[in-house]
Design a protein around this motif. Structure first.
Motif, PDB file in Angstrom:
ATOM      1  N   GLU A 431       0.689  -1.287  -0.014  1.00  0.00           N
ATOM      2  CA  GLU A 431       0.073  -0.057   0.087  1.00  0.00           C
ATOM      3  C   GLU A 431       0.921   1.426   0.048  1.00  0.00           C
ATOM      4  OE1 GLU A 431      -2.999   0.223  -0.791  1.00  0.00           O
ATOM      5  OE2 GLU A 431      -2.884  -1.883  -1.188  1.00  0.00           O
ATOM      6  N   GLU A 432       1.976   1.206   0.561  1.00  0.00           N
ATOM      7  CA  GLU A 432       2.765   2.302   0.748  1.00  0.00           C
ATOM      8  C   GLU A 432       3.317   2.511  -0.487  1.00  0.00           C
ATOM      9  OE1 GLU A 432       7.079   3.603   2.814  1.00  0.00           O
ATOM     10  OE2 GLU A 432       5.937   1.743   3.465  1.00  0.00           O
ATOM     11  N   LEU A 433       3.708   1.461  -1.289  1.00  0.00           N
ATOM     12  CA  LEU A 433       4.355   1.652  -2.704  1.00  0.00           C
ATOM     13  C   LEU A 433       3.186   2.349  -3.651  1.00  0.00           C
ATOM     14  CD1 LEU A 433       6.411   1.211  -4.892  1.00  0.00           C
ATOM     15  CD2 LEU A 433       5.490  -1.292  -5.085  1.00  0.00           C
ATOM     16  N   ARG A 434       1.898   1.767  -3.468  1.00  0.00           N
ATOM     17  CA  ARG A 434       0.852   2.108  -4.265  1.00  0.00           C
ATOM     18  C   ARG A 434       0.797   3.791  -4.133  1.00  0.00           C
ATOM     19  NH1 ARG A 434      -2.740  -2.052  -6.173  1.00  0.00           N
ATOM     20  NH2 ARG A 434      -2.722  -3.728  -4.480  1.00  0.00           N
ATOM     21  N   GLU A 435       0.870   4.097  -3.146  1.00  0.00           N
ATOM     22  CA  GLU A 435       0.706   5.595  -2.493  1.00  0.00           C
ATOM     23  C   GLU A 435       1.985   6.492  -3.368  1.00  0.00           C
ATOM     24  OE1 GLU A 435      -1.632   7.256  -0.944  1.00  0.00           O
ATOM     25  OE2 GLU A 435      -2.883   5.689  -0.183  1.00  0.00           O
ATOM     26  N   LEU A 436       3.080   5.827  -3.208  1.00  0.00           N
ATOM     27  CA  LEU A 436       4.247   6.410  -3.790  1.00  0.00           C
ATOM     28  C   LEU A 436       4.112   6.595  -5.085  1.00  0.00           C
ATOM     29  CD1 LEU A 436       6.987   7.909  -2.825  1.00  0.00           C
ATOM     30  CD2 LEU A 436       7.892   5.594  -3.287  1.00  0.00           C
ATOM     31  N   VAL A 437       3.746   5.550  -5.959  1.00  0.00           N
ATOM     32  CA  VAL A 437       3.559   5.691  -7.375  1.00  0.00           C
ATOM     33  C   VAL A 437       2.590   6.642  -7.837  1.00  0.00           C
ATOM     34  CG1 VAL A 437       2.400   4.207  -9.527  1.00  0.00           C
ATOM     35  CG2 VAL A 437       4.122   3.000  -7.692  1.00  0.00           C
ATOM     36  N   ALA A 438       1.279   6.672  -6.996  1.00  0.00           N
ATOM     37  CA  ALA A 438       0.138   7.705  -7.202  1.00  0.00           C
ATOM     38  C   ALA A 438       0.861   9.192  -7.061  1.00  0.00           C
ATOM     39  CB  ALA A 438      -0.794   7.590  -6.201  1.00  0.00           C
ATOM     40  N   GLN A 439       1.732   9.475  -6.141  1.00  0.00           N
ATOM     41  CA  GLN A 439       2.186  10.620  -5.873  1.00  0.00           C
ATOM     42  C   GLN A 439       3.541  10.978  -6.964  1.00  0.00           C
ATOM     43  OE1 GLN A 439       4.403  10.666  -1.913  1.00  0.00           O
ATOM     44  NE2 GLN A 439       5.929  12.033  -2.837  1.00  0.00           N
ATOM     45  N   LEU A 440       4.155   9.952  -7.533  1.00  0.00           N
ATOM     46  CA  LEU A 440       5.333  10.287  -8.562  1.00  0.00           C
ATOM     47  C   LEU A 440       4.710  10.116  -9.973  1.00  0.00           C
ATOM     48  CD1 LEU A 440       8.114   8.419  -6.739  1.00  0.00           C
ATOM     49  CD2 LEU A 440       7.625  10.977  -6.767  1.00  0.00           C
ATOM     50  N   LEU A 441       3.631   9.578 -10.250  1.00  0.00           N
ATOM     51  CA  LEU A 441       3.209   9.778 -11.582  1.00  0.00           C
ATOM     52  C   LEU A 441       2.902  10.923 -12.071  1.00  0.00           C
ATOM     53  CD1 LEU A 441       0.840   6.440 -11.960  1.00  0.00           C
ATOM     54  CD2 LEU A 441       3.183   6.937 -13.014  1.00  0.00           C
ATOM     55  N   PRO A 442       3.015  11.434 -13.208  1.00  0.00           N
ATOM     56  CA  PRO A 442       2.564  12.753 -13.720  1.00  0.00           C
ATOM     57  C   PRO A 442       0.950  12.853 -13.620  1.00  0.00           C
ATOM     58  CG  PRO A 442       3.054  11.240 -15.409  1.00  0.00           C
ATOM     59  CD  PRO A 442       3.618  10.721 -14.315  1.00  0.00           C
ATOM     60  N   ARG A 443       0.610  14.159 -13.072  1.00  0.00           N
ATOM     61  CA  ARG A 443      -0.714  14.429 -12.954  1.00  0.00           C
ATOM     62  C   ARG A 443      -1.394  15.348 -14.106  1.00  0.00           C
ATOM     63  NH1 ARG A 443      -3.038  13.625  -7.812  1.00  0.00           N
ATOM     64  NH2 ARG A 443      -1.468  12.692  -6.604  1.00  0.00           N
ATOM     65  N   PRO A 444      -2.383  15.055 -14.587  1.00  0.00           N
ATOM     66  CA  PRO A 444      -3.044  15.917 -15.501  1.00  0.00           C
ATOM     67  C   PRO A 444      -3.039  17.391 -15.265  1.00  0.00           C
ATOM     68  CG  PRO A 444      -4.848  14.710 -14.446  1.00  0.00           C
ATOM     69  CD  PRO A 444      -3.412  14.217 -14.047  1.00  0.00           C
ATOM     70  N   GLN A 445      -2.833  18.393 -16.160  1.00  0.00           N
ATOM     71  CA  GLN A 445      -2.515  19.755 -15.880  1.00  0.00           C
ATOM     72  C   GLN A 445      -3.757  20.571 -16.125  1.00  0.00           C
ATOM     73  OE1 GLN A 445       0.615  20.760 -15.024  1.00  0.00           O
ATOM     74  NE2 GLN A 445       0.875  18.586 -14.883  1.00  0.00           N
ATOM     75  N   GLU A 446      -4.585  20.383 -17.107  1.00  0.00           N
ATOM     76  CA  GLU A 446      -5.950  21.442 -17.200  1.00  0.00           C
ATOM     77  C   GLU A 446      -7.024  21.180 -16.347  1.00  0.00           C
ATOM     78  OE1 GLU A 446      -7.105  22.784 -20.863  1.00  0.00           O
ATOM     79  OE2 GLU A 446      -5.440  22.364 -21.996  1.00  0.00           O
ATOM     80  N   THR A 447      -7.483  22.298 -15.587  1.00  0.00           N
ATOM     81  CA  THR A 447      -8.807  22.219 -14.780  1.00  0.00           C
ATOM     82  C   THR A 447     -10.099  22.481 -15.460  1.00  0.00           C
ATOM     83  OG1 THR A 447      -7.131  22.941 -12.989  1.00  0.00           O
ATOM     84  CG2 THR A 447      -9.594  23.262 -12.781  1.00  0.00           C
ATOM     85  N   ILE A 448     -11.066  21.722 -15.673  1.00  0.00           N
ATOM     86  CA  ILE A 448     -12.246  21.916 -16.371  1.00  0.00           C
ATOM     87  C   ILE A 448     -13.420  22.069 -15.412  1.00  0.00           C
ATOM     88  CG2 ILE A 448     -11.463  21.203 -18.724  1.00  0.00           C
ATOM     89  CD1 ILE A 448     -13.534  18.742 -17.304  1.00  0.00           C
TER      90      ILE A 448
END
Length: 499
Positions: A431-448
């Protein structure tokens, strides 16, 4: 050893004593590389349907298919049944033991039984027999006494060294590169994987054809033989070798064309994944570090898990989700090994391209191994040649934390910025690894913030899959969506929006 000052006899451990103890320790553990002594696959690994098929590759005990003439020029596929291991070392004994233990695991993975071993401390290999005449004679005695049919050398042999050593020990001699190539040939399943391994084997074989029979050791032609050694003086094996060489070169050309023809399909698949803007994670690491088990933990993929080296050769790509619901792909890649034959690095470059195309690299390390830093260095050395890897964010995943030494975990934790200790077997740290992956993956930039008609539910679904939905409200005209998404989806949502 006798000392002259006090005339007392005192025995100090010699390099030979130390080498013998190392061999004894390795032989005591023989058979563990391919046994499920740790309880077999865990529940997260699925049914493991490929395992029975893999087990069928093991050689039948006691059934010898060995050629009588060890100088035969034919392809001499490795038929390892009963082997003696041989290693040289010039540095410390601990490194020698780790290396020879890995060779033992490689031999067992190829389907053989390790009977005995010989370890020698010397600065450089003997140019004639690799070991030197005295040790080669000792090896011949060990081979005869143990009933072995193959000697496996922990290093690369020149063709002349192999021939000279075979003349002394009277059984087949293979080196580490040939052994790894044989394992890859057994384990490749995809059409491309098989073609890549065969190409690597032929590249290895081609320079080793000359001189595999005594009658073929002296060849002349043109001016090379000096006076009187022109036309008509070629050795009787010339035609046979040249025919073999031509056949091999033709086959290599055909394989290269086939592999090149498969590349567009792989590129298309990757382009489709990239076009969907789903982030990509690649798993890399030393062989048998637990990459496939980790993939199964993260995705429930059920890919083959085996306590053996190189259980995975063909890349497996699966989908997974972060704890906050974002989808990503995760690719398992071929394992690395110290001094991986360069033919295989080249052959599997296409597989390793998966790593270069990723957004995040999970570098899996067996934290219970005696030399995890050496394994990390071996992996990074190969990855350094892959385009794009130097820009990747790397997470060091310390697997097998349930059986690793706490001081080793602490030491490795301090070495890299992003590190997490896990056990793919027990689920600890996942679970700690899953959280770290979520944190480090690129996030979408545009807000709609748009109202999407109910007829375009597919766009709302895509926003949930690839973006981050902040709020959702069902109105009369459609679904009000507040989210962060990539630019392509943002444009599609705005086009479809009501009003």
């Amino acid at each position: 050893m006798t000392t002259h000052d006090d005339h007392t006899t005192e025995h100090h451990p010699t390099a030979s004593d130390e080498a013998s103890r190392i061999v004894e320790r390795i032989l005591a553990r023989a058979g563990t590389a391919v046994m499920s002594d740790d309880g077999g696959p865990s529940d997260s690994d699925g049914e493991q349907l490929d395992l029975a098929e893999r087990a069928a590759l093991r050689r039948v005990a006691g059934l010898s298919t060995e050629l009588q003439d060890v100088t035969e020029v034919e392809y001499r596929q490795l038929r390892l049944e009963r082997v003696v291991l041989v290693g040289l070392y010039s540095g410390d004994a601990e490194s020698a033991e780790i290396s020879l233990r890995e060779l033992s695991a490689l031999a067992e993975t190829a389907g053989s039984e390790v009977l005995d071993g010989l370890l020698q401390k010397r600065r450089t290999p003997d140019p004639g027999t690799y070991l030197g005449s005295g040790k080669a004679a000792q090896l011949a005695e060990i081979v005869a006494a143990s009933g072995a049919d193959t000697v496996v050398i922990d290093g690369d042999l020149a063709p002349s060294q192999r021939r000279s050593l075979e003349d002394v020990v009277k059984v087949k001699v293979v080196d580490r590169t040939a052994l790894i190539l044989d394992i890859f040939a057994q384990h490749a399943k995809s059409r491309e994987g098989k073609a890549q391994v065969e190409l690597a084997q032929l590249e290895y074989l081609l320079p080793r054809l000359r001189g595999w029979g005594e009658s073929m050791s002296r060849q002349a032609g043109g001016q090379v033989g000096g006076a009187g050694a022109g036309m008509g003086s070629r050795g009787p094996g010339e035609t046979k070798i040249e025919l073999d060489r031509r056949r091999i070169r033709n086959r290599m050309s055909k394989l290269r064309r086939e592999i090149a023809a498969m590349a567009p399909a792989r590129v298309t698949k990757r382009a489709v994944r990239n076009a969907s803007t789903v982030p990509a994670v690649a798993i890399a690491g030393y062989t048998n570090a637990g990459k496939s088990s980790l993939l199964n933990r993260l995705t429930g993929a059920g890919v083959l898990v085996e306590n053996a080296l190189f259980a995975t050769l063909d890349p497996t790509v699966r989908r997974a989700e972060t704890p906050d619901g974002r989808a990503y792909t995760i690719a398992d890649t071929v394992g690395f090994v110290r001094a991986l034959p360069h033919q295989l690095v080249e052959a599997f470059r296409s597989t390793l391209e998966e790593v270069g195309e990723a957004d995040l690299l999970l570098h899996v390390v067996d934290a219970s191994h005696p030399d995890p830093e050496g394994q990390i260095a071996a992996v990074r050395e190969v990855l350094a040649d892959i385009d794009g890897v130097d820009e990747l964010v790397e997470v060091l995943v310390l697997n097998k934390a349930d059986i690793a030494q706490p001081e080793t975990l602490a030491r490795l934790h301090a070495a890299t910025e992003h590190t997490v200790a896990v056990s793919a077997r027990t689920g600890e740290g996942i679970e700690e690894l899953r959280e770290l992956v979520a944190q480090l993956l690129p996030r979408p930039q545009e807000t709609i913030d748009v109202v999407v008609p109910y007829t375009r539910g597919d766009l709302v679904s895509q926003a949930h899959t690839t973006g981050e939905v902040v709020g959702e409200e069902h109105l009369e005209q459609g679904t009000r969506l507040r989210a962060r998404v990539d630019s392509g989806l943002a444009a599609a949502l705005r086009d479809a929006a009501v009003g």
